[in-house]
Scaffold this active site. Structure first.
Site, short mmCIF file in Angstrom:
data_model
loop_
_atom_site.label_atom_id
_atom_site.label_comp_id
_atom_site.label_asym_id
_atom_site.label_seq_id
_atom_site.Cartn_x
_atom_site.Cartn_y
_atom_site.Cartn_z
N LYS A 199 0.87 -1.18 0.00
CA LYS A 199 0.00 0.00 0.00
C LYS A 199 0.90 1.22 0.00
CE LYS A 199 -3.68 0.34 0.03
NZ LYS A 199 -4.65 0.63 -1.03
N PRO A 229 -0.99 3.16 -4.69
CA PRO A 229 -0.98 4.42 -3.93
C PRO A 229 -2.34 5.09 -3.81
CG PRO A 229 -0.24 4.81 -6.17
CD PRO A 229 -0.58 3.34 -6.09
N ASN A 230 -3.42 4.41 -4.22
CA ASN A 230 -4.76 5.00 -4.13
C ASN A 230 -4.79 6.43 -4.64
OD1 ASN A 230 -5.12 2.92 -1.43
ND2 ASN A 230 -6.74 2.97 -2.95
N HIS A 335 -10.06 -7.14 -4.23
CA HIS A 335 -9.78 -6.07 -3.27
C HIS A 335 -10.22 -6.51 -1.87
CE1 HIS A 335 -11.74 -2.69 -1.07
NE2 HIS A 335 -10.65 -2.04 -1.39
N SER A 336 -9.64 -5.88 -0.85
CA SER A 336 -10.16 -6.17 0.50
C SER A 336 -10.12 -4.93 1.38
CB SER A 336 -9.34 -7.29 1.17
OG SER A 336 -8.27 -6.77 1.90
N ASN A 337 -10.82 -5.02 2.47
CA ASN A 337 -10.78 -4.04 3.56
C ASN A 337 -10.72 -4.82 4.86
OD1 ASN A 337 -12.73 -1.73 1.76
ND2 ASN A 337 -10.84 -1.22 2.78
N HIS A 364 -6.81 -8.18 4.17
CA HIS A 364 -6.31 -7.47 5.36
C HIS A 364 -6.21 -8.44 6.55
CE1 HIS A 364 -7.32 -3.86 3.08
NE2 HIS A 364 -7.04 -3.05 4.08
N ARG A 419 -15.71 5.23 9.54
CA ARG A 419 -14.30 5.32 9.17
C ARG A 419 -14.00 6.69 8.56
NH1 ARG A 419 -10.96 1.48 4.82
NH2 ARG A 419 -9.13 2.83 4.82
O1 GKR Z 1 -7.12 -0.40 4.22
O2 GKR Z 1 -6.35 1.60 4.09
C1 GKR Z 1 -6.77 0.58 3.59
C2 GKR Z 1 -6.85 0.51 2.09
O3 GKR Z 1 -6.38 1.71 1.54
C3 GKR Z 1 -8.26 0.25 1.65
O4 GKR Z 1 -9.13 1.18 2.21
C4 GKR Z 1 -8.40 0.26 0.17
O5 GKR Z 1 -9.74 0.24 -0.15
O6 GKR Z 1 -7.31 -1.90 0.20
C5 GKR Z 1 -7.90 -0.96 -0.52
C6 GKR Z 1 -7.37 -0.74 -1.91
O7 GKR Z 1 -6.81 -1.66 -2.47
O8 GKR Z 1 -7.54 0.33 -2.50
MG MG Z 2 -6.60 -0.60 -4.32
#
Ligand code: GKR
Ligand code: MG
Length: 440
Positions: A199, A229-230, A335-337, A364, A419
């Site tokens: 991440k 890097p979102n 994807h996950s959270n 996660h 959140r």
């Molecule tokens: O857990 O902080 C996080 C991640 O940034 C998550 O919120 C994202 O949705 O895992 C995710 C992603 O792949 O973008």
């Molecule tokens: Mg992502």
């Protein structure tokens, strides 16, 4: 068989101070555990986003669910989608629209319907599996793999294990390339993962490039690498990072959501191809529903879509996505959270029944602890980075009601209900912090 009861359990689980471009994880992550019971005593379970809104959305369809045959999910989705269309059409009030550019998954009102439906669908599939005596993946048409590969999901993080600071800090502070390698070694040793995700979007790109290079020299090309890097980078920075990591992200790796929006991603892709860099671009931010996929393909902005049953609308929608991606020649990952074992098993079952899953799924799970797991028998065990699909009926897990009660107690005790990584960042790291896109 008719649904006769809906129980919703709001729980809190400890979450370490993980960083992303959204900001900082709060000490707690919230989940809702959904239980549906039928008139003949079969119980189905699912896990979804936590806090007040997801719960209220489920409460809002309680009457529709009572007396419903759990097999009849298509009609439920049709009815719920009608309401969703009314909400979405012409709605410009949500920044970034349906994307996750500004809102973390679980917080976008525009995908509330698919999120809510998914929570019901998964619990119904658990019921159907139990009624038929077959695992959910077989109810979905049959598994194409018995073991589902997951990826090590590395985060930069501050010291601390989350909760009331009374949870062990397994990984310590991770804010340098060497610490990332240490974190990875630890996670790989424990879970056996064979692919690695970092991440990013947290530290200067030069440091994140260095982290990936150090991981490559430590783990070698047999462990594919991805960085996400979102949307923290401009198109120029995205191209620069991809050029710098041309070798490291090759051979089964990818670059995930480097910059905001499909047009930005398309520009990055064109510029990379001009330099003969084939690194594929993946997305869970710019592509969040089936309607986004054709445009992403047409622009060649995204080559790998990240599915997620929790907001794509359940397990069967993920299978549809898998098929659509295969028809369009696109790859699929997941994807996950922050989540517990019920979600992990739902993800694993659909991954087992999706032929076109071309990469190990994100999870996660290593960031949560045995102490908070609500699945009877404790945490799901990984074998060589994979979740083996059990032969037990349904999702193959039962709830531990004592653990569930502890999760509810934690939820009741805290004031945290939503959140907000930006607010956490201001509270714990930098009082003036704002999310800026692109930051670099
Ligand atoms: O857990 O902080 C996080 C991640 O940034 C998550 O919120 C994202 O949705 O895992 C995710 C992603 O792949 O973008
Ligand atoms: Mg992502």
């Amino acid at each position: 068989m008719k649904i006769s009861e809906l129980k919703l359990h709001s729980i809190a689980i400890a979450d370490p101070p993980l960083r992303s471009s959204y900001g900082l994880h709060a000490p707690w992550a919230l989940r809702t555990i959904v239980e549906l019971e039928t008139d003949d005593g079969i119980r189905g379970v699912s896990e979804t986003y936590g806090g007040e809104e997801p719960r209220a959305a489920l409460e809002a369809i309680r009457n529709r669910l009572m007396g419903m045959d759990p097999f009849l999910l298509t009609g439920l989705l049709r009815d719920m989608s009608r309401d969703a269309d009314a909400l979405t059409e012409g709605n410009t009030s949500v920044p970034g629209g349906r994307s996750q550019t500004w809102l973390v998954p679980g917080e976008n009102p525009l995908d509330q319907t698919t999120r809510t439906f998914a929570a019901v669908e998964i619990a119904c599939l658990d019921i159907i599996g139990k009624a038929a005596g077959r695992p959910v993946c077989d109810i979905l048409g049959g598994r194409v793999r018995d073991r589902v590969p997951f990826s090590a999901y590395l985060f930069y993080k501050h010291a601390g294990g989350g909760g009331n600071s009374d949870y062990p800090d397994e990984y310590g502070e991770v804010l340098t390339p060497d610490a990332v390698v240490r974190e990875c070694r630890q996670m790989v040793r424990q879970y056996g993962f064979r692919e690695i995700k970092v991440k990013g979007g947290v530290l200067e790109p030069a440091i994140e490039i260095e982290s990936i290079r150090t991981l490559r020299s430590e783990f070698g090309p047999e462990m594919p690498l991805r960085i996400d890097p979102n949307c923290a980078w401009s198109s120029d920075t995205s191209v620069h990072v991809a050029e710098s990591l041309r070798e490291e992200l090759s051979g089964g790796g990818y670059l995930e959501d480097p910059c905001p929006g499909l047009d930005g991603m398309a520009e990055v892709r064109r510029r990379l191809l001009d330099c003969d860099i084939q690194t594929p671009l993946a997305s869970n931010v710019a592509v969040t529903c089936l309607a986004d996929v054709p445009r992403a393909r047409q622009l060649d902005a995204v080559q790998i879509v990240l599915s997620d049953p929790h907001y794509w609308g359940g397990l069967r929608q993920v299978q549809l996505l898998s098929h659509l991606c295969s028809v369009l020649g696109m790859g699929l990952s997941m994807h996950s959270n922050s989540h517990l074992g019920v979600s992990l098993m739902a993800m694993a079952h659909v991954a087992a029944a999706s032929p076109n899953l071309t990469f190990a799924c994100d999870t996660h799970y290593p960031w949560q602890t045995e102490r908070d797991e609500i699945v009877a028998g404790g945490r799901i065990q990984f074998e060589n980075g994979c979740v083996p699909i059990p032969d037990r009926p349904g999702l193959g897990v039962e709830l531990d009601y004592d653990q569930l009660a502890r999760g509810r107690e934690r939820y009741e005790k805290i004031a945290f209900r939503k959140r907000d990584d930006e607010a956490e960042m201001r509270k714990h790291v930098d009082p003036g912090w704002k999310r800026i896109l692109p930051r670099w």
